[in-house]
Design an enzyme around this catalytic site. Structure first.
Site, PDB file in Angstrom:
ATOM      1  N   TYR A  76     151.478  74.195 -15.459  1.00 11.13           N
ATOM      2  CA  TYR A  76     150.154  74.759 -15.784  1.00 11.13           C
ATOM      3  C   TYR A  76     150.325  76.086 -16.524  1.00 11.13           C
ATOM      4  CZ  TYR A  76     145.454  76.686 -15.175  1.00 11.13           C
ATOM      5  OH  TYR A  76     144.208  77.237 -15.401  1.00 11.13           O
ATOM      6  N   SER A  99     144.489  81.338 -19.287  1.00  8.01           N
ATOM      7  CA  SER A  99     144.528  81.716 -17.869  1.00  8.01           C
ATOM      8  C   SER A  99     145.523  82.856 -17.694  1.00  8.01           C
ATOM      9  CB  SER A  99     144.978  80.517 -17.017  1.00  8.01           C
ATOM     10  OG  SER A  99     145.311  80.955 -15.704  1.00  8.01           O
TER      11      SER A  99
HETATM   12  P1  NAP Z   1     136.564  72.680 -13.188  1.00  5.09           P
HETATM   13  O1  NAP Z   1     135.458  73.259 -12.389  1.00  5.09           O
HETATM   14  O2  NAP Z   1     137.534  71.759 -12.538  1.00  5.09           O
HETATM   15  O3  NAP Z   1     135.929  71.964 -14.479  1.00  5.09           O
HETATM   16  C1  NAP Z   1     136.783  71.390 -15.411  1.00  5.09           C
HETATM   17  C2  NAP Z   1     135.961  70.843 -16.551  1.00  5.09           C
HETATM   18  O4  NAP Z   1     136.867  70.333 -17.552  1.00  5.09           O
HETATM   19  C3  NAP Z   1     135.067  69.681 -16.135  1.00  5.09           C
HETATM   20  O5  NAP Z   1     133.832  69.815 -16.815  1.00  5.09           O
HETATM   21  C4  NAP Z   1     135.831  68.454 -16.620  1.00  5.09           C
HETATM   22  O6  NAP Z   1     134.981  67.396 -17.025  1.00  5.09           O
HETATM   23  C5  NAP Z   1     136.510  69.023 -17.858  1.00  5.09           C
HETATM   24  N1  NAP Z   1     137.683  68.243 -18.262  1.00  5.09           N
HETATM   25  C6  NAP Z   1     138.897  68.171 -17.663  1.00  5.09           C
HETATM   26  N2  NAP Z   1     139.693  67.334 -18.337  1.00  5.09           N
HETATM   27  C7  NAP Z   1     138.972  66.882 -19.393  1.00  5.09           C
HETATM   28  C8  NAP Z   1     139.243  65.984 -20.453  1.00  5.09           C
HETATM   29  N3  NAP Z   1     140.431  65.371 -20.571  1.00  5.09           N
HETATM   30  N4  NAP Z   1     138.275  65.750 -21.365  1.00  5.09           N
HETATM   31  C9  NAP Z   1     137.064  66.366 -21.256  1.00  5.09           C
HETATM   32  N5  NAP Z   1     136.738  67.211 -20.270  1.00  5.09           N
HETATM   33  C10 NAP Z   1     137.695  67.451 -19.345  1.00  5.09           C
HETATM   34  O7  NAP Z   1     137.463  73.844 -13.825  1.00  5.09           O
HETATM   35  P2  NAP Z   1     137.095  75.340 -14.283  1.00  5.09           P
HETATM   36  O8  NAP Z   1     137.589  76.252 -13.255  1.00  5.09           O
HETATM   37  O9  NAP Z   1     135.705  75.411 -14.743  1.00  5.09           O
HETATM   38  O10 NAP Z   1     138.097  75.478 -15.520  1.00  5.09           O
HETATM   39  C11 NAP Z   1     137.654  75.528 -16.866  1.00  5.09           C
HETATM   40  C12 NAP Z   1     138.785  76.109 -17.697  1.00  5.09           C
HETATM   41  O11 NAP Z   1     139.100  77.437 -17.217  1.00  5.09           O
HETATM   42  C13 NAP Z   1     140.088  75.314 -17.613  1.00  5.09           C
HETATM   43  O12 NAP Z   1     140.714  75.301 -18.888  1.00  5.09           O
HETATM   44  C14 NAP Z   1     140.926  76.122 -16.629  1.00  5.09           C
HETATM   45  O13 NAP Z   1     142.320  75.953 -16.826  1.00  5.09           O
HETATM   46  C15 NAP Z   1     140.490  77.541 -16.977  1.00  5.09           C
HETATM   47  N6  NAP Z   1     140.743  78.506 -15.901  1.00  5.09           N
HETATM   48  C16 NAP Z   1     140.085  78.404 -14.707  1.00  5.09           C
HETATM   49  C17 NAP Z   1     140.374  79.348 -13.718  1.00  5.09           C
HETATM   50  C18 NAP Z   1     139.712  79.330 -12.374  1.00  5.09           C
HETATM   51  O14 NAP Z   1     140.139  80.081 -11.470  1.00  5.09           O
HETATM   52  N7  NAP Z   1     138.673  78.519 -12.163  1.00  5.09           N
HETATM   53  C19 NAP Z   1     141.315  80.350 -13.960  1.00  5.09           C
HETATM   54  C20 NAP Z   1     141.946  80.388 -15.173  1.00  5.09           C
HETATM   55  C21 NAP Z   1     141.653  79.471 -16.156  1.00  5.09           C
HETATM   56  P3  NAP Z   1     134.613  66.092 -16.096  1.00  5.09           P
HETATM   57  O15 NAP Z   1     134.404  66.587 -14.714  1.00  5.09           O
HETATM   58  O16 NAP Z   1     133.360  65.594 -16.764  1.00  5.09           O
HETATM   59  O17 NAP Z   1     135.741  65.123 -16.227  1.00  5.09           O
END
Ligand code: NAP
Length: 250
Positions: free
Chosen positions: A158, A144
């Site tokens: 985070y 991130s």
């Molecule tokens: P999201 O929509 O909240 O989705 C998170 C995903 O991670 C879900 O599929 C969830 O699965 C899974 N997950 C969380 N904890 C888990 C665990 N212990 N074991 C297995 N699966 C787990 O988040 P997102 O925005 O797509 O984020 C994905 C990645 O991108 C993350 O690493 C986040 O830090 C990074 N990121 C996101 C952003 C942003 O602005 N969105 C920015 C920078 C980085 P379940 O729902 O099935 O539990």
């Protein structure tokens, strides 16, 4: 198309991971689709991707737990065979002041964001590394921009977890580069997914993005997914130990 290749994507039930799974399916990969709690989303996504003609196996596992990760990789082996790429995407967002930090929430955050990457990379290297009898492959770690900007309010834990991932990415690239395993990371900026419920939701984030992001908007999960699948695939054959910002200039 890339029909002979098998990929495991963690956190693929929602958000960026879901978009990566769709992108992988468009490219013809066979997919191990990991989820933890969102079973119905994972099952319906798997069905959608099978309709596109690709092989998909749903793999329930909490990737912060090593024993669950090991079971997940065994299930992947049985269902799909040799692993060619791993996307360490699963992660959670948290917001708390340092004076509120406690062992339980730090373990939860670092388990999901950092230890998960180590556990999954370990299993992937054991399968893909030429030293271990594999035929090479690629690992993509989802970091991130918080690692270099410090995150949003209450983001010290985070941001620290993503900083750890950046360093892990670099060190792992040195360790396994000569074993046929490429290792890269992505630093997304403000991407429209449900993770932003922590800071008031997607609409709130989009308002912030208008002024905080040089491009004047938030990004989409698809815009991150395309870069992830480029890094995982043969077009990025000499890209290694890199971190690609997908953040609209932020
Ligand atoms: P999201 O929509 O909240 O989705 C998170 C995903 O991670 C879900 O599929 C969830 O699965 C899974 N997950 C969380 N904890 C888990 C665990 N212990 N074991 C297995 N699966 C787990 O988040 P997102 O925005 O797509 O984020 C994905 C990645 O991108 C993350 O690493 C986040 O830090 C990074 N990121 C996101 C952003 C942003 O602005 N969105 C920015 C920078 C980085 P379940 O729902 O099935 O539990």
């Amino acid at each position: 198309m890339n029909p002979a290749k098998n990929i495991l994507i963690t956190g693929a039930s929602r958000g960026i991971g879901q978009a990566i799974a769709r992108q992988a399916a468009q490219q013809g990969w066979s997919i191990g689709l990991n989820y933890n709690q969102s079973q119905s989303q994972a099952l319906s996504l798997a069905e959608e991707l099978r309709q596109m003609g690709v092989k998909v196996v749903c793999l329930q596992a909490d990737v912060s737990q090593q024993s669950e990760v090991q079971r997940m990789f065994r299930e992947f082996d049985e269902a799909l065979g040799p692993l060619h790429a791993l996307i360490n995407n699963a992660g959670i967002l948290a917001s708390f002041l340092i004076t509120e930090a406690d062992e339980t929430q730090l373990n939860r955050l670092y388990g999901a964001n950092v230890f998960s990457a180590y556990y999954c990379a370990r299993e992937a290297v054991l399968r893909m590394s030429t030293t271990h009898g594999g035929s090479g492959g690629a690992i993509v770690n989802m970091s991130s921009v918080a690692s270099r900007l410090g995150g949003l309010s209450g983001g010290s834990a985070y941001a620290g977890s993503k900083g750890a991932l950046d360093s892990f990415n670099l060190a792992l690239a040195k360790e396994v580069g000569a074993q046929g395993v490429r290792v890269n990371a992505i630093r997304p900026g403000l991407i429209a997914t449900d993770i932003h419920y922590v800071h008031g939701g997607i609409d709130q984030m989009k308002i912030m993005a208008k002024t905080a992001v040089p491009m004047g908007r938030s990004g989409t999960a698809e815009e991150v997914a395309k870069v992830a699948m480029w890094l995982a695939g043969p077009e990025a054959s000499y890209v290694h130990g890199s971190i690609v910002d997908v953040a609209g200039g932020r």
